[in-house]
Scaffold this motif. Structure first.
Motif, PDB file in Angstrom:
ATOM      1  N   UNK A  19       0.816  -1.207   0.000  1.00 42.65           N
ATOM      2  CA  UNK A  19       0.000   0.000   0.000  1.00 42.65           C
ATOM      3  C   UNK A  19       0.858   1.268   0.000  1.00 42.65           C
ATOM      4  N   UNK A  20       2.110   1.111   0.427  1.00 44.88           N
ATOM      5  CA  UNK A  20       2.932   2.318   0.559  1.00 44.88           C
ATOM      6  C   UNK A  20       3.945   2.492  -0.564  1.00 44.88           C
ATOM      7  N   UNK A  21       4.289   1.405  -1.244  1.00 46.49           N
ATOM      8  CA  UNK A  21       5.307   1.461  -2.291  1.00 46.49           C
ATOM      9  C   UNK A  21       4.622   1.621  -3.648  1.00 46.49           C
ATOM     10  N   UNK A  22       4.972   2.624  -4.446  1.00 45.85           N
ATOM     11  CA  UNK A  22       4.249   2.869  -5.710  1.00 45.85           C
ATOM     12  C   UNK A  22       4.643   1.884  -6.815  1.00 45.85           C
ATOM     13  N   UNK A  23       4.352   0.600  -6.571  1.00 47.05           N
ATOM     14  CA  UNK A  23       4.655  -0.419  -7.587  1.00 47.05           C
ATOM     15  C   UNK A  23       3.422  -1.268  -7.846  1.00 47.05           C
ATOM     16  N   UNK A  24       3.461  -1.920  -9.002  1.00 51.07           N
ATOM     17  CA  UNK A  24       2.417  -2.902  -9.299  1.00 51.07           C
ATOM     18  C   UNK A  24       3.103  -4.132  -9.873  1.00 51.07           C
ATOM     19  N   UNK A  25       2.676  -5.277  -9.375  1.00 49.78           N
ATOM     20  CA  UNK A  25       3.265  -6.512  -9.900  1.00 49.78           C
ATOM     21  C   UNK A  25       2.220  -7.272 -10.695  1.00 49.78           C
ATOM     22  N   UNK A  26       2.688  -7.843 -11.775  1.00 51.54           N
ATOM     23  CA  UNK A  26       1.780  -8.587 -12.638  1.00 51.54           C
ATOM     24  C   UNK A  26       2.399  -9.965 -12.930  1.00 51.54           C
ATOM     25  N   UNK A  27       1.834 -11.048 -12.484  1.00 53.77           N
ATOM     26  CA  UNK A  27       0.595 -11.130 -11.699  1.00 53.77           C
ATOM     27  C   UNK A  27       0.803 -10.615 -10.275  1.00 53.77           C
ATOM     28  N   UNK A  28      -0.293 -10.315  -9.598  1.00 50.31           N
ATOM     29  CA  UNK A  28      -0.182  -9.790  -8.235  1.00 50.31           C
ATOM     30  C   UNK A  28      -0.019 -10.901  -7.206  1.00 50.31           C
ATOM     31  N   UNK A  29      -0.321 -12.118  -7.605  1.00 50.93           N
ATOM     32  CA  UNK A  29      -0.077 -13.300  -6.768  1.00 50.93           C
ATOM     33  C   UNK A  29      -0.120 -14.496  -7.711  1.00 50.93           C
ATOM     34  N   UNK A  30       0.515 -15.607  -7.289  1.00 47.86           N
ATOM     35  CA  UNK A  30       0.629 -16.720  -8.235  1.00 47.86           C
ATOM     36  C   UNK A  30       0.719 -18.067  -7.544  1.00 47.86           C
ATOM     37  N   UNK A  31       0.236 -19.084  -8.237  1.00 45.65           N
ATOM     38  CA  UNK A  31       0.444 -20.476  -7.835  1.00 45.65           C
ATOM     39  C   UNK A  31       1.400 -21.059  -8.870  1.00 45.65           C
ATOM     40  N   UNK A  32       2.515 -21.563  -8.404  1.00 43.25           N
ATOM     41  CA  UNK A  32       3.580 -22.011  -9.302  1.00 43.25           C
ATOM     42  C   UNK A  32       3.885 -23.483  -9.066  1.00 43.25           C
ATOM     43  N   UNK A  33       3.982 -24.219 -10.138  1.00 41.80           N
ATOM     44  CA  UNK A  33       4.305 -25.637 -10.021  1.00 41.80           C
ATOM     45  C   UNK A  33       5.771 -25.798  -9.610  1.00 41.80           C
ATOM     46  N   UNK A  34       6.002 -26.683  -8.664  1.00 43.18           N
ATOM     47  CA  UNK A  34       7.369 -26.958  -8.213  1.00 43.18           C
ATOM     48  C   UNK A  34       8.211 -27.441  -9.404  1.00 43.18           C
ATOM     49  N   UNK A  95      14.357   3.800  -0.340  1.00 42.06           N
ATOM     50  CA  UNK A  95      14.000   2.537  -1.009  1.00 42.06           C
ATOM     51  C   UNK A  95      12.662   2.023  -0.490  1.00 42.06           C
ATOM     52  N   UNK A  96      11.916   1.394  -1.347  1.00 39.75           N
ATOM     53  CA  UNK A  96      10.707   0.686  -0.855  1.00 39.75           C
ATOM     54  C   UNK A  96      10.535  -0.595  -1.651  1.00 39.75           C
ATOM     55  N   UNK A  97       9.724  -1.496  -1.077  1.00 42.32           N
ATOM     56  CA  UNK A  97       9.585  -2.811  -1.735  1.00 42.32           C
ATOM     57  C   UNK A  97       8.220  -3.425  -1.482  1.00 42.32           C
ATOM     58  N   UNK A  98       7.892  -4.411  -2.281  1.00 45.86           N
ATOM     59  CA  UNK A  98       6.649  -5.170  -2.109  1.00 45.86           C
ATOM     60  C   UNK A  98       6.923  -6.649  -2.351  1.00 45.86           C
ATOM     61  N   UNK A  99       6.207  -7.477  -1.619  1.00 49.01           N
ATOM     62  CA  UNK A  99       6.402  -8.934  -1.748  1.00 49.01           C
ATOM     63  C   UNK A  99       5.282  -9.539  -2.610  1.00 49.01           C
ATOM     64  N   UNK A 100       5.664 -10.414  -3.500  1.00 51.97           N
ATOM     65  CA  UNK A 100       4.691 -11.091  -4.365  1.00 51.97           C
ATOM     66  C   UNK A 100       4.298 -12.432  -3.723  1.00 51.97           C
ATOM     67  N   UNK A 101       3.034 -12.594  -3.323  1.00 50.42           N
ATOM     68  CA  UNK A 101       2.624 -13.865  -2.717  1.00 50.42           C
ATOM     69  C   UNK A 101       2.609 -14.993  -3.755  1.00 50.42           C
ATOM     70  N   UNK A 102       3.297 -16.059  -3.408  1.00 47.52           N
ATOM     71  CA  UNK A 102       3.389 -17.207  -4.320  1.00 47.52           C
ATOM     72  C   UNK A 102       3.078 -18.489  -3.547  1.00 47.52           C
ATOM     73  N   UNK A 103       2.317 -19.357  -4.153  1.00 52.44           N
ATOM     74  CA  UNK A 103       2.133 -20.707  -3.593  1.00 52.44           C
ATOM     75  C   UNK A 103       2.883 -21.652  -4.523  1.00 52.44           C
ATOM     76  N   UNK A 104       3.832 -22.375  -3.976  1.00 54.34           N
ATOM     77  CA  UNK A 104       4.530 -23.387  -4.772  1.00 54.34           C
ATOM     78  C   UNK A 104       3.823 -24.709  -4.502  1.00 54.34           C
ATOM     79  N   UNK A 105       3.365 -25.339  -5.564  1.00 49.94           N
ATOM     80  CA  UNK A 105       2.574 -26.558  -5.367  1.00 49.94           C
ATOM     81  C   UNK A 105       3.165 -27.738  -6.108  1.00 49.94           C
TER      82      UNK A 105
END
Ligand code: NAG
Ligand code: NAG
Ligand code: NAG
Ligand code: NAG
Length: 354
Positions: A19-34, A95-105
């Protein structure tokens, strides 16, 4: 001040990552195959951006100057806890940063019901343990196991599991055998539930279907004893049809020995149409390994015949009596009607007081 609050809110709405860092990630969250590839794109909204970078346990991208977007490409995801972080370096060295939520499945190596495969026929009313084994699946907290009978969902199980690495899981539930399950197909399905439905949903190995056989005692289609009326000219039909697994055997007991010929012919017939329709108590017995049931048919002479005859006789009798009385009192010997029954003589004055 107000502008700051507003821009903060806008950032919150437009970017769920930070909410504080002026970035956008695409995709904003992901499920990734191991061991599968993964790529994402980080964009900066700030015109004060001096450089951007990605930090990730599976290979990041170092600070890259003079860009407003930066892709991350991972050939093979091998960290079960992968959390890529996108950062911006501003011109003022902030500096500011954002974390991309990922599920490794990881989809299961197998989904199976070995216990069911060994299961013989079930018996109605008895309880059976159903077990579905899911081998080597991650993350188990996102796993759900669905049990089906045909298209009907019988049972669902999810797992409260914090471990994110592959595990073996079993779904167990108790099934009370019911005759409706006879001849049906029972199967279990494993599913990994992530944020997004659609093409991302990983396809899972199948448990295959288990064909169920449920033994149940003979049960009459119409369980009540029946009273049937015998009418002249119509055929007598006794229906003793019963369902059951195994298919029950029928035996009839007829009230008259003259019907013995019938009895010999109709062995194991659910419907009896005796060639000598006689009154009496007919008994039908159905039996199988699961039980024996008896039904009685009470065949009586139709009542209507008696009453009609009695009524007819009654009517004719009454009519006859009426005619007789009428003949005696209202018709003179001369054939003319008379209203007086005194000693009346034609053409002569009557004697006695008037
Ligand atoms: C990354 O996003 C920017 C816009 O934010 C776009 O112009 C660019 O093409 C994207 N790059 C990739 C590799 O998707
Ligand atoms: C799957 O896992 C994610 C986080 O790992 C969680 O947010 C989500 O609620 C889980 N989904 C289900 C259906 O449990
Ligand atoms: C899961 O089950 C498989 C096969 O039964 C076995 O080889 C493996 O070691 C098990 N894994 C765990 C984590 O228990
Ligand atoms: C049928 O009749 C038999 C003998 O009269 C009796 O024992 C039985 O309870 C009856 N069954 C039903 C379902 O009425």
């Amino acid at each position: 001040m107000w502008l700051f609050v507003l821009s903060g809110l806008l950032a919150l709405a437009g970017n769920p990552v930070s909410s504080s860092c002026p970035i956008e990630m695409n995709p904003s969250r992901a499920a990734v195959r191991y061991k599968g590839p993964f790529s994402a794109n980080c964009s900066s909204f700030s015109n004060q951006t001096a450089g951007m970078g990605w930090e990730s346990s599976n290979g990041g991208v170092g600070n890259t100057a003079n860009v407003v977007f930066l892709p991350l490409n991972i050939k093979s995801v091998t960290d079960w806890k992968l959390r890529p972080v996108c950062f911006i370096n501003f011109q003022d060295e902030d500096q500011c940063s954002g974390t991309l939520p990922v599920i490794v499945y990881k989809t299961p190596d197998s989904v199976s019901t070995p216990h069911l495969r060994q299961q013989g026929p079930m018996v109605e009313g008895e309880v059976y343990r159903m077990q579905c084994d899911i081998v080597n699946v991650a993350p188990a907290r996102n796993l759900s196991v669905l049990w089906y009978r045909g298209n009907d969902l019988l049972f669902t199980e999810t797992f409260d599991e914090s471990v994110g690495t592959p595990l073996n899981k079993s779904s167990v539930f108790s099934l009370t055998a019911h005759r409706d399950y006879d001849g049906g197909q029972i199967r279990c399905e494993a599913k990994l539930n992530f944020w997004r439905a659609g093409p991302n949903i990983p396809s899972m190995p199948s448990s295959g279907s288990y064909h169920t056989t449920v033994l149940y005692p003979p049960t009459f289609t119409n369980p009540e004893n029946e009273t049937l009326e015998l009418t002249a000219g119509s055929k007598l039909t006794l229906n003793c049809t019963a369902a059951g697994n195994p298919v029950p055997v029928y035996s009839w007991h007829l009230p008259h020995s003259i019907q013995q010929a019938d009895k010999d012919q109709i062995t194991n017939d659910p419907v009896l149409t005796p060639s000598f329709a006689l009154t009496g108590a007919y008994k039908c017995t159905v039996s199988s390994t699961q039980g024996t049931k008896t039904k009685y048919f009470n065949v009586i002479q139709a009542k209507r015949d008696h009453t009609t005859l009695a009524a007819l006789i009654g009517v004719f009798t009454a009519l006859g009596v009426l005619l007789l009385i009428g003949g005696l009192f209202f018709v003179t010997p001369e054939g003319t009607f008379s209203c007086s029954k005194g000693s009346y003589i034609r053409g002569q004055p009557t004697s006695g007081p008037v």
